[in-house]
Design a protein around this motif. Structure first.
Motif, PDB file in Angstrom:
ATOM      1  N   LYS A 111      -1.064  -0.584 -12.449  1.00 21.60           N
ATOM      2  CA  LYS A 111      -0.517  -0.728 -11.108  1.00 21.60           C
ATOM      3  C   LYS A 111       0.416   0.432 -10.766  1.00 21.60           C
ATOM      4  O   LYS A 111       0.448   0.910  -9.624  1.00 21.60           O
ATOM      5  N   ALA A 112       1.173   0.885 -11.764  1.00 24.79           N
ATOM      6  CA  ALA A 112       2.084   2.004 -11.533  1.00 24.79           C
ATOM      7  C   ALA A 112       1.323   3.271 -11.172  1.00 24.79           C
ATOM      8  O   ALA A 112       1.782   4.084 -10.366  1.00 24.79           O
ATOM      9  N   GLN A 113       0.132   3.448 -11.771  1.00 23.20           N
ATOM     10  CA  GLN A 113      -0.684   4.632 -11.457  1.00 23.20           C
ATOM     11  C   GLN A 113      -1.110   4.641  -9.995  1.00 23.20           C
ATOM     12  O   GLN A 113      -1.279   5.705  -9.405  1.00 23.20           O
ATOM     13  N   ALA A 114      -1.284   3.455  -9.421  1.00 22.68           N
ATOM     14  CA  ALA A 114      -1.764   3.365  -8.045  1.00 22.68           C
ATOM     15  C   ALA A 114      -0.641   3.488  -7.022  1.00 22.68           C
ATOM     16  O   ALA A 114      -0.906   3.565  -5.825  1.00 22.68           O
ATOM     17  N   GLY A 115       0.609   3.507  -7.476  1.00 26.70           N
ATOM     18  CA  GLY A 115       1.725   3.692  -6.558  1.00 26.70           C
ATOM     19  C   GLY A 115       1.972   2.468  -5.693  1.00 26.70           C
ATOM     20  O   GLY A 115       1.793   1.332  -6.115  1.00 26.70           O
ATOM     21  N   LEU A 132       5.275  -5.626  14.209  1.00 24.24           N
ATOM     22  CA  LEU A 132       5.601  -7.008  13.879  1.00 24.24           C
ATOM     23  C   LEU A 132       6.055  -7.115  12.430  1.00 24.24           C
ATOM     24  O   LEU A 132       6.900  -7.937  12.080  1.00 24.24           O
ATOM     25  N   GLU A 133       5.468  -6.277  11.603  1.00 23.69           N
ATOM     26  CA  GLU A 133       5.824  -6.252  10.184  1.00 23.69           C
ATOM     27  C   GLU A 133       5.571  -4.853   9.650  1.00 23.69           C
ATOM     28  O   GLU A 133       4.536  -4.241   9.932  1.00 23.69           O
ATOM     29  N   LEU A 134       6.510  -4.337   8.895  1.00 22.43           N
ATOM     30  CA  LEU A 134       6.327  -3.074   8.194  1.00 22.43           C
ATOM     31  C   LEU A 134       6.961  -3.247   6.830  1.00 22.43           C
ATOM     32  O   LEU A 134       8.167  -3.477   6.713  1.00 22.43           O
ATOM     33  N   SER A 135       6.148  -3.184   5.801  1.00 23.90           N
ATOM     34  CA  SER A 135       6.669  -3.450   4.462  1.00 23.90           C
ATOM     35  C   SER A 135       6.105  -2.462   3.451  1.00 23.90           C
ATOM     36  O   SER A 135       5.042  -1.862   3.659  1.00 23.90           O
ATOM     37  N   LEU A 136       6.828  -2.331   2.362  1.00 28.29           N
ATOM     38  CA  LEU A 136       6.424  -1.485   1.251  1.00 28.29           C
ATOM     39  C   LEU A 136       6.056  -2.401   0.094  1.00 28.29           C
ATOM     40  O   LEU A 136       6.902  -3.166  -0.390  1.00 28.29           O
ATOM     41  N   CYS A 137       4.799  -2.349  -0.331  1.00 27.00           N
ATOM     42  CA  CYS A 137       4.314  -3.281  -1.348  1.00 27.00           C
ATOM     43  C   CYS A 137       3.847  -2.536  -2.590  1.00 27.00           C
ATOM     44  O   CYS A 137       3.299  -1.434  -2.498  1.00 27.00           O
ATOM     45  N   ARG A 138       4.057  -3.179  -3.719  1.00 28.26           N
ATOM     46  CA  ARG A 138       3.501  -2.643  -4.952  1.00 28.26           C
ATOM     47  C   ARG A 138       1.988  -2.821  -4.940  1.00 28.26           C
ATOM     48  O   ARG A 138       1.475  -3.845  -4.472  1.00 28.26           O
ATOM     49  N   SER A 139       1.270  -1.837  -5.445  1.00 29.21           N
ATOM     50  CA  SER A 139      -0.187  -1.959  -5.503  1.00 29.21           C
ATOM     51  C   SER A 139      -0.579  -3.111  -6.413  1.00 29.21           C
ATOM     52  O   SER A 139       0.086  -3.404  -7.406  1.00 29.21           O
ATOM     53  N   THR A 140      -1.648  -3.775  -6.061  1.00 22.95           N
ATOM     54  CA  THR A 140      -2.181  -4.852  -6.883  1.00 22.95           C
ATOM     55  C   THR A 140      -3.240  -4.299  -7.823  1.00 22.95           C
ATOM     56  O   THR A 140      -3.684  -3.144  -7.703  1.00 22.95           O
ATOM     57  N   LEU A 141      -3.683  -5.145  -8.742  1.00 21.91           N
ATOM     58  CA  LEU A 141      -4.764  -4.741  -9.628  1.00 21.91           C
ATOM     59  C   LEU A 141      -6.042  -4.506  -8.836  1.00 21.91           C
ATOM     60  O   LEU A 141      -6.878  -3.683  -9.229  1.00 21.91           O
ATOM     61  N   ASP A 142      -6.200  -5.191  -7.702  1.00 17.48           N
ATOM     62  CA  ASP A 142      -7.350  -4.934  -6.816  1.00 17.48           C
ATOM     63  C   ASP A 142      -7.338  -3.483  -6.351  1.00 17.48           C
ATOM     64  O   ASP A 142      -8.377  -2.802  -6.356  1.00 17.48           O
ATOM     65  N   ASP A 143      -6.155  -2.994  -5.930  1.00 18.61           N
ATOM     66  CA  ASP A 143      -6.038  -1.613  -5.471  1.00 18.61           C
ATOM     67  C   ASP A 143      -6.400  -0.638  -6.591  1.00 18.61           C
ATOM     68  O   ASP A 143      -7.088   0.356  -6.379  1.00 18.61           O
ATOM     69  N   VAL A 144      -5.907  -0.940  -7.789  1.00 15.92           N
ATOM     70  CA  VAL A 144      -6.189  -0.079  -8.938  1.00 15.92           C
ATOM     71  C   VAL A 144      -7.687  -0.016  -9.192  1.00 15.92           C
ATOM     72  O   VAL A 144      -8.278   1.058  -9.339  1.00 15.92           O
ATOM     73  N   PHE A 145      -8.312  -1.190  -9.228  1.00 14.32           N
ATOM     74  CA  PHE A 145      -9.742  -1.269  -9.521  1.00 14.32           C
ATOM     75  C   PHE A 145     -10.563  -0.510  -8.489  1.00 14.32           C
ATOM     76  O   PHE A 145     -11.459   0.267  -8.830  1.00 14.32           O
ATOM     77  N   LEU A 146     -10.264  -0.730  -7.228  1.00 10.48           N
ATOM     78  CA  LEU A 146     -11.034  -0.083  -6.164  1.00 10.48           C
ATOM     79  C   LEU A 146     -10.832   1.427  -6.179  1.00 10.48           C
ATOM     80  O   LEU A 146     -11.766   2.195  -5.921  1.00 10.48           O
ATOM     81  N   ALA A 147      -9.617   1.874  -6.490  1.00  9.63           N
ATOM     82  CA  ALA A 147      -9.364   3.311  -6.555  1.00  9.63           C
ATOM     83  C   ALA A 147     -10.086   3.946  -7.735  1.00  9.63           C
ATOM     84  O   ALA A 147     -10.693   5.016  -7.615  1.00  9.63           O
ATOM     85  N   LEU A 148     -10.068   3.272  -8.884  1.00  6.16           N
ATOM     86  CA  LEU A 148     -10.672   3.844 -10.089  1.00  6.16           C
ATOM     87  C   LEU A 148     -12.188   3.885 -10.019  1.00  6.16           C
ATOM     88  O   LEU A 148     -12.820   4.792 -10.554  1.00  6.16           O
ATOM     89  N   THR A 149     -12.774   2.887  -9.368  1.00  6.18           N
ATOM     90  CA  THR A 149     -14.234   2.820  -9.304  1.00  6.18           C
ATOM     91  C   THR A 149     -14.800   3.480  -8.055  1.00  6.18           C
ATOM     92  O   THR A 149     -16.013   3.462  -7.851  1.00  6.18           O
ATOM     93  N   GLY A 150     -13.907   4.022  -7.213  1.00  6.98           N
ATOM     94  CA  GLY A 150     -14.363   4.747  -6.038  1.00  6.98           C
ATOM     95  C   GLY A 150     -14.934   3.880  -4.945  1.00  6.98           C
ATOM     96  O   GLY A 150     -15.672   4.349  -4.076  1.00  6.98           O
ATOM     97  N   ARG A 151     -14.583   2.592  -4.961  1.00  2.00           N
ATOM     98  CA  ARG A 151     -15.076   1.687  -3.924  1.00  2.00           C
ATOM     99  C   ARG A 151     -14.021   1.527  -2.848  1.00  2.00           C
ATOM    100  O   ARG A 151     -12.843   1.428  -3.140  1.00  2.00           O
ATOM    101  N   GLY A 152     -14.457   1.486  -1.609  1.00  3.80           N
ATOM    102  CA  GLY A 152     -13.521   1.352  -0.501  1.00  3.80           C
ATOM    103  C   GLY A 152     -12.808   0.021  -0.535  1.00  3.80           C
ATOM    104  O   GLY A 152     -13.362  -0.982  -0.950  1.00  3.80           O
TER     105      GLY A 152
END
Length: 334
Positions: free
Chosen positions: A227-231, A294-314
């Motif tokens: 998760k840290a790798q995904a920012g 209405l909402e503006l927040s800073l969120c930690r990346s989830t494992l979903d984000d990591v997976f999608l980034a690593l596998t090149g899927r949108g």
């Protein structure tokens, strides 16, 4: 007995090819004794092929694979005697009762009648199946059948249990039931290799996660490491459809990247590497564009984000998904 210093799983440079297609391309994997390792990847990534190599069901074309210190090619019988296996679908006999299933497997493992009865009774109690012990397995719920499957994998007290997508096809309640059963194995110190497509499953159960895609290991680490790798991600919600385009321009200006836009939810997301600084720039850019958030927040990346980034899927969300406001993704406009 296997060497006490041997890792539970040692895989080096494993390759497997079916006709002209590589299922595994130089896979490297080390799993320590007592560890719970999740092997995460999409359909066709090579997870099940690797499991088949480790369980001696198929031979690798190249590389080395050892399980509990034994080579899968040179010593397959020793490997099989030192592992338990539960596949994607329940393999217990539906005609036999829960007790009869476990009794039969214990006998096949070499136990005498008295020993096999004791093993079956102990495992039924451990997995909370004693009351259903005399019922045919076909009458069990999905969660009960999966618990019986896990119990069957533990006959003979193997030091390593391999679970190949153990919650595929289960409803949410049965999935949670299975997770609880796996947690009991972990508490007893059993080494577990778990293949899964469920990100939450890997996040919840695994000590370490190996991400595999197209037959290659693309990342490895703890859930927090990955998760840290995904920012982090900036998440913005606006009140009106007409504000999506200026909001997208504002976030692009503030972060240097085009945000993902979910038009139905009026929600925009974009990955950032500098956290609070990006949040400040986004606020200024939104004011400049006249966008009311209405909402503006800073969120930690989830494992979903990591997976999608690593596998090149949108990254996909429900709704009319666009990469920029008003511009459809190519695969959706085709």
């Amino acid at each position: 007995m296997h060497p006490p210093t041997a890792p539970a799983i040692h895989v080096q440079g494993i390759e497997k090819k079916f006709r002209h297609n590589y299922a595994l391309r130089g896979v490297e994997l080390q799993v320590a004794t007592g560890e719970v390792r999740a092997l995460l990847g999409p359909n066709g990534a090579g997870k099940t092929t690797l499991v088949k190599v480790l369980t001696t069901l198929i031979k690798p074309d190249a590389g080395v694979a050892q399980v509990n210190g034994w080579d899968v090619t040179a010593e397959p019988k020793r490997v099989r005697s030192s592992i338990g296996m539960a596949g994607q679908y329940a393999t217990v006999d539906g005609v036999l009762t829960g007790f009869e299933n476990l009794f039969l497997i214990a006998k096949l493992r070499g136990a005498g009648r008295r020993g096999a009865r004791r093993v079956a009774d102990d495992l039924l109690a451990r997995f909370r199946l004693t009351e259903a012990a005399g019922q045919p397995a076909a009458t069990y719920s999905g969660g009960m059948r999966r618990r019986l499957d896990l119990a069957a994998a533990l006959v003979g007290s193997p030091p390593l249990v391999i679970l190949d997508e153990p919650t595929t096809g289960l409803d949410p309640e049965a999935r949670l039931d299975t997770w609880d059963a796996v947690g009991e194995l972990v508490a007893d110190g059993t080494t577990i290799l778990l293949t899964t497509q469920y990100l939450e499953e890997a996040d919840r159960l695994a000590d370490r996660i190996t991400v595999i895609d197209q037959g290659r290991v693309v990342a490895e680490g703890t859930s927090d490491d990955l998760k840290a790798q995904a920012g982090q991600r900036l998440v913005l919600c606006v009140a009106e459809d007409g504000q999506l385009a200026p909001a997208a321009r504002a976030l692009a200006s503030a972060t240097g990247a085009q945000p993902d836009v979910d038009r139905r939810a009026r929600r925009l997301e974009v990955a950032v590497t500098d956290g609070s600084a990006a949040l400040g720039r986004a606020l200024a850019a939104l004011r400049s564009e006249g966008v009311e958030a209405l909402e503006l927040s800073l969120c930690r990346s989830t494992l979903d984000d990591v997976f999608l980034a690593l596998t090149g899927r949108g990254r996909r969300t429900p709704g009319n998904r666009t990469s920029q406001a008003g511009q459809a993704r190519p695969e959706e406009s085709a």
